[in-house]
Design a protein around this motif. Sequence first.
Motif, PDB file in Angstrom:
ATOM      1  N   TYR A  74       0.878  -1.161   0.000  1.00 33.96           N
ATOM      2  CA  TYR A  74       0.000   0.000   0.000  1.00 33.96           C
ATOM      3  C   TYR A  74       0.923   1.221   0.000  1.00 33.96           C
ATOM      4  O   TYR A  74       1.613   1.476   0.992  1.00 33.96           O
ATOM      5  N   VAL A  76       1.897   5.123  -0.123  1.00 29.66           N
ATOM      6  CA  VAL A  76       1.403   6.432   0.296  1.00 29.66           C
ATOM      7  C   VAL A  76       2.054   7.508  -0.569  1.00 29.66           C
ATOM      8  O   VAL A  76       3.283   7.542  -0.712  1.00 29.66           O
ATOM      9  N   ASP A  77       1.221   8.363  -1.145  1.00 27.47           N
ATOM     10  CA  ASP A  77       1.720   9.445  -2.004  1.00 27.47           C
ATOM     11  C   ASP A  77       2.593  10.419  -1.221  1.00 27.47           C
ATOM     12  O   ASP A  77       2.444  10.568  -0.009  1.00 27.47           O
ATOM     13  N   SER A  99       1.827  12.159   2.374  1.00 24.47           N
ATOM     14  CA  SER A  99       0.504  12.769   2.393  1.00 24.47           C
ATOM     15  C   SER A  99      -0.372  12.091   3.450  1.00 24.47           C
ATOM     16  O   SER A  99      -0.559  10.868   3.424  1.00 24.47           O
ATOM     17  N   THR A 101      -3.582  12.487   3.805  1.00 24.89           N
ATOM     18  CA  THR A 101      -4.799  12.031   3.127  1.00 24.89           C
ATOM     19  C   THR A 101      -4.562  10.690   2.442  1.00 24.89           C
ATOM     20  O   THR A 101      -5.384   9.773   2.538  1.00 24.89           O
ATOM     21  N   SER A 102      -3.420  10.562   1.772  1.00 21.66           N
ATOM     22  CA  SER A 102      -3.089   9.301   1.106  1.00 21.66           C
ATOM     23  C   SER A 102      -2.878   8.185   2.130  1.00 21.66           C
ATOM     24  O   SER A 102      -3.299   7.049   1.913  1.00 21.66           O
ATOM     25  N   GLN A 104      -4.317   7.941   5.072  1.00 19.70           N
ATOM     26  CA  GLN A 104      -5.649   7.553   5.533  1.00 19.70           C
ATOM     27  C   GLN A 104      -6.331   6.636   4.523  1.00 19.70           C
ATOM     28  O   GLN A 104      -6.924   5.625   4.890  1.00 19.70           O
ATOM     29  N   ARG A 105      -6.218   6.997   3.231  1.00 22.67           N
ATOM     30  CA  ARG A 105      -6.827   6.194   2.171  1.00 22.67           C
ATOM     31  C   ARG A 105      -6.220   4.783   2.143  1.00 22.67           C
ATOM     32  O   ARG A 105      -6.946   3.789   2.043  1.00 22.67           O
ATOM     33  N   GLU A 106      -4.898   4.689   2.261  1.00 20.28           N
ATOM     34  CA  GLU A 106      -4.240   3.382   2.206  1.00 20.28           C
ATOM     35  C   GLU A 106      -4.554   2.545   3.443  1.00 20.28           C
ATOM     36  O   GLU A 106      -4.716   1.328   3.345  1.00 20.28           O
ATOM     37  N   GLN A 108      -7.377   2.747   5.099  1.00 21.25           N
ATOM     38  CA  GLN A 108      -8.753   2.301   4.868  1.00 21.25           C
ATOM     39  C   GLN A 108      -8.787   1.162   3.850  1.00 21.25           C
ATOM     40  O   GLN A 108      -9.525   0.185   4.023  1.00 21.25           O
ATOM     41  N   ARG A 109      -7.969   1.275   2.811  1.00 19.49           N
ATOM     42  CA  ARG A 109      -7.905   0.217   1.794  1.00 19.49           C
ATOM     43  C   ARG A 109      -7.385  -1.079   2.425  1.00 19.49           C
ATOM     44  O   ARG A 109      -7.928  -2.155   2.175  1.00 19.49           O
TER      45      ARG A 109
END
Length: 160
Positions: A74, A76-77, A99, A101-102, A104-106, A108-109
Motif C-alpha cells: 500500500y 502512500v503518495d 501525504s 490524506t493518502s 488515511q486512504r491506504e 482504509q484500503r
Amino acid sequence: SRACRAVTWRRVGKAARGGHVHGTRRDAHVCLCRVDPLRRVLTRARCDVRVQGIPVIATNWSGNTAFMDASTSYLVDVDHLVRIDSGYNIQGHRWAEPSVTSLQRELQRAYADHQSGALEHKGARAAALMRAKYSPAAIADVVVAEIRRAIERAQEADEL
C-alpha cells in the motif's frame, strides 16, 4: 515518534500500534520513510515483514519503489518535498513528506482488504516476490551474471 509501526486490526475501525501484540499476528506494517539515510535500517524492516507475508504501507518514494508496487504493498503518495538544511549530514537534499490524506486512504484500503481476505493475498504476493527476486540465491544469480559480463567485456577488450 518511530518511523515504523505494526498494525493489528482489533475491532472495526480500531488499530493497535507499536509492535507485536502477544498471541496476535500483525496484519500490516506501516513504515513511512522521509529520508534515504534511514533506508538501510528501515528497508531491512520492510523486507523482513514482506518475507513473512505481511503487507507494508509505505511512502511511494526512493528505495521503496525498487521492490514495492501496488500489487504487493500500500503506497502512500508524497505530499511535497522538504529541503533538509540541518542534521542528518545531508544539508541541501530533500526528503519526501508523506501525504496524510493518502495515508488515511491506504489504511482504509488495507482495512477493507483485511475484511475481505484480500490483505493475505497481497502479503502472499509480496512474500513470493521477495523470495523470487531478493533471496540469497536470486541475488547470487545476479552477481554471477554481472561477473560473467565483466569477464566477457574484458576478453573482448583484449581481442581488440
